[in-house]
Write a protein that holds these residues in place. Structure first.
Motif, PDB file in Angstrom:
ATOM      1  N   GLU A 215     -10.450  14.529  16.269  1.00 15.56           N
ATOM      2  CA  GLU A 215     -11.751  15.049  16.694  1.00 15.56           C
ATOM      3  C   GLU A 215     -11.843  14.951  18.223  1.00 15.56           C
ATOM      4  OE1 GLU A 215     -14.308  16.348  14.897  1.00 15.56           O
ATOM      5  OE2 GLU A 215     -12.951  16.272  13.163  1.00 15.56           O
TER       6      GLU A 215
ATOM      7  N   GLU B 200     -14.020  13.616  20.136  1.00 12.31           N
ATOM      8  CA  GLU B 200     -14.387  12.287  20.631  1.00 12.31           C
ATOM      9  C   GLU B 200     -13.210  11.312  20.553  1.00 12.31           C
ATOM     10  OE1 GLU B 200     -15.898  13.927  18.143  1.00 12.31           O
ATOM     11  OE2 GLU B 200     -16.580  12.599  16.528  1.00 12.31           O
ATOM     12  N   ASP B 201     -12.362  11.513  19.512  1.00 12.41           N
ATOM     13  CA  ASP B 201     -11.202  10.620  19.398  1.00 12.41           C
ATOM     14  C   ASP B 201     -10.152  10.939  20.455  1.00 12.41           C
ATOM     15  OD1 ASP B 201     -12.252   9.152  17.280  1.00 12.41           O
ATOM     16  OD2 ASP B 201     -11.648  10.705  15.843  1.00 12.41           O
TER      17      ASP B 201
ATOM     18  N   ARG C 109     -11.441   9.141  23.456  1.00 16.21           N
ATOM     19  CA  ARG C 109     -11.249   7.689  23.361  1.00 16.21           C
ATOM     20  C   ARG C 109      -9.790   7.306  23.485  1.00 16.21           C
ATOM     21  NH1 ARG C 109     -15.059   7.300  18.060  1.00 16.21           N
ATOM     22  NH2 ARG C 109     -16.995   7.921  19.045  1.00 16.21           N
TER      23      ARG C 109
ATOM     24  N   ALA D 110     -17.599   3.577  24.448  1.00 19.60           N
ATOM     25  CA  ALA D 110     -16.964   4.253  23.311  1.00 19.60           C
ATOM     26  C   ALA D 110     -15.455   4.079  23.403  1.00 19.60           C
ATOM     27  CB  ALA D 110     -17.331   5.731  23.306  1.00 19.60           C
TER      28      ALA D 110
ATOM     29  N   GLN E 127     -12.863   1.673  20.992  1.00 15.12           N
ATOM     30  CA  GLN E 127     -11.654   2.253  20.390  1.00 15.12           C
ATOM     31  C   GLN E 127     -10.441   1.361  20.671  1.00 15.12           C
ATOM     32  OE1 GLN E 127     -11.301   5.082  18.654  1.00 15.12           O
ATOM     33  NE2 GLN E 127      -9.089   5.389  18.686  1.00 15.12           N
TER      34      GLN E 127
ATOM     35  N   GLN F 205     -19.009  15.020  23.153  1.00 11.99           N
ATOM     36  CA  GLN F 205     -17.851  14.555  22.373  1.00 11.99           C
ATOM     37  C   GLN F 205     -16.663  14.296  23.284  1.00 11.99           C
ATOM     38  OE1 GLN F 205     -18.001  17.864  19.372  1.00 11.99           O
ATOM     39  NE2 GLN F 205     -17.286  16.222  18.026  1.00 11.99           N
TER      40      GLN F 205
ATOM     41  N   GLY G 128     -16.303  10.959  24.443  1.00 11.75           N
ATOM     42  CA  GLY G 128     -16.106   9.887  23.470  1.00 11.75           C
ATOM     43  C   GLY G 128     -17.310   9.620  22.581  1.00 11.75           C
TER      44      GLY G 128
ATOM     45  N   ASP H 121     -19.592  10.459  19.425  1.00 13.10           N
ATOM     46  CA  ASP H 121     -19.382  11.218  18.185  1.00 13.10           C
ATOM     47  C   ASP H 121     -20.459  12.283  18.021  1.00 13.10           C
ATOM     48  OD1 ASP H 121     -21.553  10.231  16.177  1.00 13.10           O
ATOM     49  OD2 ASP H 121     -20.793   8.418  17.161  1.00 13.10           O
ATOM     50  N   SER H 122     -20.200  13.257  17.143  1.00 14.30           N
ATOM     51  CA  SER H 122     -21.056  14.437  17.116  1.00 14.30           C
ATOM     52  C   SER H 122     -22.482  14.107  16.670  1.00 14.30           C
ATOM     53  CB  SER H 122     -20.451  15.543  16.257  1.00 14.30           C
ATOM     54  OG  SER H 122     -20.297  15.097  14.943  1.00 14.30           O
ATOM     55  N   ASP H 123     -22.654  13.153  15.748  1.00 10.94           N
ATOM     56  CA  ASP H 123     -24.006  12.763  15.335  1.00 10.94           C
ATOM     57  C   ASP H 123     -24.798  12.193  16.501  1.00 10.94           C
ATOM     58  OD1 ASP H 123     -24.016  13.583  12.787  1.00 10.94           O
ATOM     59  OD2 ASP H 123     -24.042  11.578  11.867  1.00 10.94           O
ATOM     60  N   SER H 124     -24.173  11.270  17.212  1.00 13.53           N
ATOM     61  CA  SER H 124     -24.849  10.667  18.364  1.00 13.53           C
ATOM     62  C   SER H 124     -25.110  11.711  19.439  1.00 13.53           C
ATOM     63  CB  SER H 124     -24.009   9.528  18.952  1.00 13.53           C
ATOM     64  OG  SER H 124     -23.670   8.611  17.955  1.00 13.53           O
TER      65      SER H 124
END
Lengths: 260, 441
Positions: free
Chosen positions: A79, A81-82, A85, A113, A117, B399, B402, B404-407
């Motif tokens: 993803e 975000e990953d 991180r 974040a 991780q 995103q 870092g 996440d999509s909900d936040s």
């Protein structure tokens, strides 16, 4: 800096991607090792910005073929975000404005974040404040920026410096700068470039995407790639960028067509 | 094409119409049965009953109610509010504002509660109290602003049980915000009709928080009317929070009359009720007035919330600003209708109006109608409406840092709401609403 035995950070093989059903990337190959600075140049619509968004994981861009390996793992499975991180950073051409969220809070959330991780303890507001103040010097930003809403009312140059500040905090292994030079006056350009040069080291790599050779006077690339029609059609050194500045892109396109 | 004439449908129509008429008659009976017998209100009551009798329950065929369907209320049998239930002070803890600890007025089911109110921080010269204690001259000013003939306003005038009246004498400045808390409680679905009048004499200044809440989930119809009479150079900051239970129906009217150089700054937050409607009317009676009408509606589930505002300018040099925002999730429905009238006499008007809507789900719906009527030729007027979703680019930016999509979505909703909530004049209320709307970080 090119060194023989550096780790491979990014390995892109025959990458194809579409956006809204249009094929934009048509087989990109690229290998980036630690310590290297790569520039990707090309005309508007050549696919260079798409390439940066695919690497960072933008959901509107669909990968249709090929592979991307980042530090030995399949990047395309992660993803966005990953990816962040895990050390991928994209400096945006048009950074988002977020009213009501202070720059300091935003930077801390992003920073923590990544710490989380890595299994590290999150920094509290106090410790983070100290850290971020050290980093401000890198982009010559005033501490007053921290209390303003993220990018709200920032000038073009301020937004880009804020991107580099985020990069300084997140210490990415692979930083992708998407047309960071566009719309900057020469002083802002120098500040941004100096920031990038300060952050470049033997462990990380930079991918600088630009339309103009101007930026490369300040960030000296080890490799210059030229992108056209969704592929890298020529790879050279900084001299190639100079040549493009002088002669434009047409001659390359002609040679490319002739070769096909 | 086939045209069908169905006698059954015709019968249904007639039945529906008679059902609405019967329901309206019941509401009027209920109102009259609850009406407080206070001297000085006779003319107002009589003046309201006559038009109410000739009116009926509004349908969506009525242009003013086109998008706001009240018909679910027809299935709710209402009665007079229960006057025997009394919440404890602890029941209201969640709504306490530390800033207004000594300037709180609580109404329970439309009736003033001395036990739950605390007026110790209000200066002696300022009157804040219930109908029975109010000076005659103040009571006489109830219902004097035009627009009293609107069906629900007339229904309220015909039978409000009690009222809170506020009088600020000349030059009076109340430092603490006055918190008017209207609580509906009890197991019996009821018609509750709060009424409020604020008279601000020249150069006076006050901050008023008008808040509607329910304890429990019993449906009720709250039909509230609030009037503000601002004399020359008076300054009123008014926050209206509508947080009734999501089974409730809420009709609210705010009428404002503004004398020369007065300043009214209004901020509304709607997050409660099954169906809510807020009629907001500004009447300019002197020149150089300043009016701010900002609002936020945050709707979820099957909620419908309608804001109908009208600014009637009649004098030169007015400045008006309106920013109305809605956040609509699930199958909720927001309606905005904003009128600004700028007649020939209202030269040099500076009027700005913007309605921004954030749709969070594919089933969410918004109907918006900004309306400017300009006759004067030397004015600066802008208006607009925007409807959007959370942009993929915006979520992606966060995103890529870092988050996440909900936040990321939460943060963006927060940013959207913040533009309105940031202006709340009471800090603890701002924090509470951010928490209540679950958009705190």
């Amino acid at each position: 800096m090119i060194r023989e035995n550096s780790d491979v950070i990014l390995s892109v093989k025959d990458l194809t991607a579409t956006v809204d059903g249009n094929s934009i990337l048509k087989g990109v190959d690229l290998e980036v090792k630690a310590g290297e600075i790569h520039a990707i140049m090309g005309l508007n619509g050549s696919g260079k910005s798409t390439f940066s968004k695919v690497l960072a994981g933008h959901p509107d861009y669909k990968v249709t073929g090929g592979s991307v390996s980042y530090l030995g793992q399949d990047l395309l499975e992660l993803e966005p975000e990953d990816r962040s991180r895990n050390g991928i950073f994209l400096a945006f051409q048009y950074p988002l404005e977020i009213p009501g969220v202070s720059n300091l809070d935003f930077l801390r959330v992003a920073y923590n974040a990544k710490r989380k991780q890595a299994g590290e303890e999150e920094l509290d507001a106090f410790d983070f404040d100290e850290l971020v103040r050290e980093k401000l010097d890198i982009v010559k930003m005033d501490a007053a920026f921290l209390n303003r809403s993220v990018n709200e009312g920032f000038s073009g140059g301020e937004k880009k410096r804020n991107e580099i500040l985020q990069m300084a905090l997140l210490e990415p292994r692979l930083a992708i700068l998407d047309e960071t030079d566009s719309g900057l006056d020469i002083d802002a350009l120098k500040t941004v470039a100096e920031g990038v040069n300060t952050l470049a080291n033997a462990d990380n790599a930079m991918l600088v995407i630009t339309h103009y050779q101007r930026l490369l006077n300040y960030i000296v690339p080890d490799y210059v790639h030229v992108m056209a029609n969704g592929r890298i059609i020529r790879t050279g050194t900084k001299e190639l960028a100079m040549e493009l500045e002088e002669r434009g892109y047409d001659w390359l396109m002609v040679e490319e067509t002739a070769a096909v | 094409m086939t045209i069908q004439v169905s006698p059954v449908k015709e019968t249904t129509k007639v039945t529906a119409a008679s059902q609405r008429a019967a329901y309206w008659a019941t509401l009027l009976e209920l109102a009259q049965a609850s009406a407080s017998p206070v001297k000085g209100l006779e003319t107002l009551r009589e003046g309201a009953i006559a038009p109410s009798q000739s009116q009926s329950f509004p349908t969506t065929r009525n242009e003013e109610w086109r998008f706001t369907d009240l018909s679910a209320l027809l299935d709710v049998a209402l009665s007079q509010p229960d006057s025997t239930v009394a919440p404890s002070a602890a029941d209201l803890d969640a709504y306490a504002l530390p800033e207004a600890a000594g300037s709180r007025v609580v109404f329970v089911n439309g009736q003033f509660s001395a036990a739950l109110s605390d007026r110790t921080a209000i200066p002696q010269s300022v009157f804040v109290g219930a109908l029975s204690d109010a000076p005659d001259a103040l009571v006489a000013q109830i219902g004097q602003i035009s627009g009293a003939e609107e069906e629900f306003t007339a229904l309220n005038s015909a039978g409000f049980q009690d009222a809170v009246l506020i009088h600020l004498p000349k030059n009076a400045v109340v430092d603490a915000p006055i918190h008017l808390l209207f609580v509906t409680v009890g197991d019996r679905p009821s018609l509750v009709q709060p009424r409020c009048l604020l008279v601000a004499e020249p150069n006076s200044a006050v901050t008023l928080v008008e808040e509607y809440v329910s304890l429990g989930t019993t449906p009720h119809l709250t039909n509230a009317v609030t009037e503000f009479i601002l004399a020359e150079n008076a300054q009123v900051k008014h926050t209206r929070i509508q947080g009734d239970t999501t089974t409730a129906f809420h009709i609210g009217k705010t009428a404002i009359s503004q004398e020369r150089t007065s300043r009214y700054v209004g901020l509304t937050v709607d997050y409660g009720s099954q169906v809510s409607r807020h009629n907001l009317h500004v009447h300019q009676v002197g020149e150089q007035t300043e009016t701010v009408l900002n609002g936020l509606a945050y709707l979820r589930g099957e909620q419908t919330s309608d804001t109908h505002s009208a600014i009637a300018l009649t004098q030169p040099h007015a400045q008006t600003r309106q920013l109305h925002k809605t956040i609509i999730d699930d199958r909720a429905h927001a309606i905005f209708n904003g009128k600004v009238f700028v007649p020939q006499a209202a030269q040099m008007t500076d009027a700005g109006q913007l309605n921004r809507n954030l749709l969070l789900s594919p089933k969410a719906r918004v109907d918006t109608k900004p309306q400017l009527e300009i006759v004067a030729d030397n004015v600066k007027c802008t208006h607009g409406a925007a409807i959007g979703q959370l942009e993929a680019d915006e979520v992606f930016y966060l995103q890529s840092r870092g988050i996440d999509s909900d936040s990321a979505r939460k943060l963006l909703i927060y940013a959207f709401a913040y533009e309105i909530l940031d202006d709340l004049p009471v800090p603890s209320l701002k924090q509470r609403l951010l928490n209540q709307l679950q958009i705190a970080r």
